[in-house]
Design an enzyme around this catalytic site. Structure first.
Site, PDB file in Angstrom:
ATOM      1  N   GLU A 102      32.307  34.847  51.810  1.00  0.00           N
ATOM      2  CA  GLU A 102      32.861  35.955  52.586  1.00  0.00           C
ATOM      3  C   GLU A 102      32.905  35.567  54.052  1.00  0.00           C
ATOM      4  OE1 GLU A 102      30.515  39.522  52.696  1.00  0.00           O
ATOM      5  OE2 GLU A 102      28.665  38.435  52.374  1.00  0.00           O
ATOM      6  N   CYS A 124      44.378  29.403  38.439  1.00  0.00           N
ATOM      7  CA  CYS A 124      45.728  28.946  38.761  1.00  0.00           C
ATOM      8  C   CYS A 124      46.795  30.031  38.642  1.00  0.00           C
ATOM      9  CB  CYS A 124      46.109  27.771  37.865  1.00  0.00           C
ATOM     10  SG  CYS A 124      45.109  26.293  38.177  1.00  0.00           S
TER      11      CYS A 124
END
Length: 337
Positions: free
Chosen positions: A101, A127
């Site tokens: 984060e 993906c």
């Protein structure tokens, strides 16, 4: 019978892609692993001869993933003729992150100078992240929650590949270690972005599509920036089965995907592409390829490949985007150019 339409007011306004500048040849990787190959009885050349990947790209060491994503975003905004202040939803789909984060989207938002009222967040799904984000963006446009959506992705393979090469150079490396980490050496670096919005001159309609999950295979490919281990054979088999299941589901719903003009598939390797086309009855000549010189760029691969051929696509062509990602998940969407 025309294909069904999930989205009636969602369009691609522009695409942008950025090539990482440093070319890394598979022959160079073979040179780094020459002693390991000799010790474990492995021949050089598998990356090119088997996977079909002759080279891939790396970003300069100082380039951050969010910087790469922002570069592609800037290209897409310029091509769309859109000011940063006009974007009201930003979605970042990068698998590669330097930290947990804050989100990559925060840094991209700052780098592009987007407005304070622009909602921004990360969407991750291996993906398939970029393709999923296009569907989320279309939902926002259709419901009126957003007028202009920017989706970005920046991926880098330098760090995991340098770590993998160093690990495979250790004297205790076995042939099994090599095969478990072979997929890491097929990765590539690149960035892509798309601007989506409502109907306008020259835009391309995003019609929607299907998705399917087979999450019982979630442990076949697990990785981070240091190491990725993949059961390549089982992943290929399960992925092909899931791709066929998703394709059949689409045909049953009325999507006419056996006769699209082009098929932009997630770029994994030569065996994956050829076997998937064989399973789905797709003419390989209609599949543009970027993996031979760019490797597997993760979620950036589909939009990067589409952007690379955009100038050659004629109005009215039907384009199918399709990807299979670790997890396993499969998604496919149609675009009317």
């Amino acid at each position: 019978m025309p294909s069904p339409v999930q989205f009636s007011r969602s369009f691609l306004w522009s695409l942008g892609q950025v090539e990482a500048p440093e070319i890394v040849k598979s022959s160079w990787i073979d040179e780094q692993l020459a002693e390991t190959y000799e010790r474990i009885g492995m021949r050089a050349g598998l990356l090119e001869a088997v996977a079909g990947i002759a080279e891939r790209r790396w970003w300069p060491r100082e380039t951050c993933f969010d910087d790469a994503a922002a570069q592609a975003g800037r290209v897409a905004l310029d091509r769309a003729g859109i000011l940063p202040s006009e974007v009201d939803l930003l979605i970042s789909t990068s698998v590669c992150k330097h930290h947990l984060e804050p989100s990559v989207a925060c840094a991209v938002h700052f780098r592009l100078g987007l407005s304070a009222n622009c909602l921004n967040f990360d969407l991750g799904n291996a993906c398939l992240g970029f393709m999923n984000a296009m569907s989320v963006g279309a939902m926002a446009i259709e419901t009126g929650m957003a007028k202009t959506v920017l989706i970005v992705d920046g991926e880098g393979s330098r760090q995991p590949q340098e770590a993998t090469i160093a690990r495979l150079q250790r004297p205790e490396t076995t042939m099994q270690d090599f095969f478990d980490q072979f997929a890491s050496l097929t990765l590539g670096s690149g960035a892509a972005a798309v601007v989506m919005g409502g109907p306008r001159q020259g835009a391309h309609q995003f019609l929607g599509g299907v998705s399917r999950a087979a999450t019982n295979h979630h442990d076949l490919c697990v990785g981070d920036l240091d190491e990725m281990r993949t059961n390549t054979a089982e992943l290929l088999t399960a992925g092909l089965d899931l791709g066929r299941e998703a394709f059949d589901a689409a045909l049953a719903q009325g999507w006419e995907w056996t006769n699209c003009d082009r098929y932009v598939m997630h770029q994994v390797s030569k065996p994956h592409t050829e076997k998937l086309c064989e399973r789905l009855g797709i003419d390989l000549a209609r599949v543009p390829l970027t993996y031979p010189t760019f490797g597997n760029m993760g979620p950036a691969a589909v939009p990067f490949t589409l952007a690379s051929i955009a100038d050659d696509i004629s109005e009215g062509e039907r384009i199918l985007l399709m990807g299979i990602g670790s997890g396993l998940n499969c998604a496919a969407s149609e675009i009317l150019w």
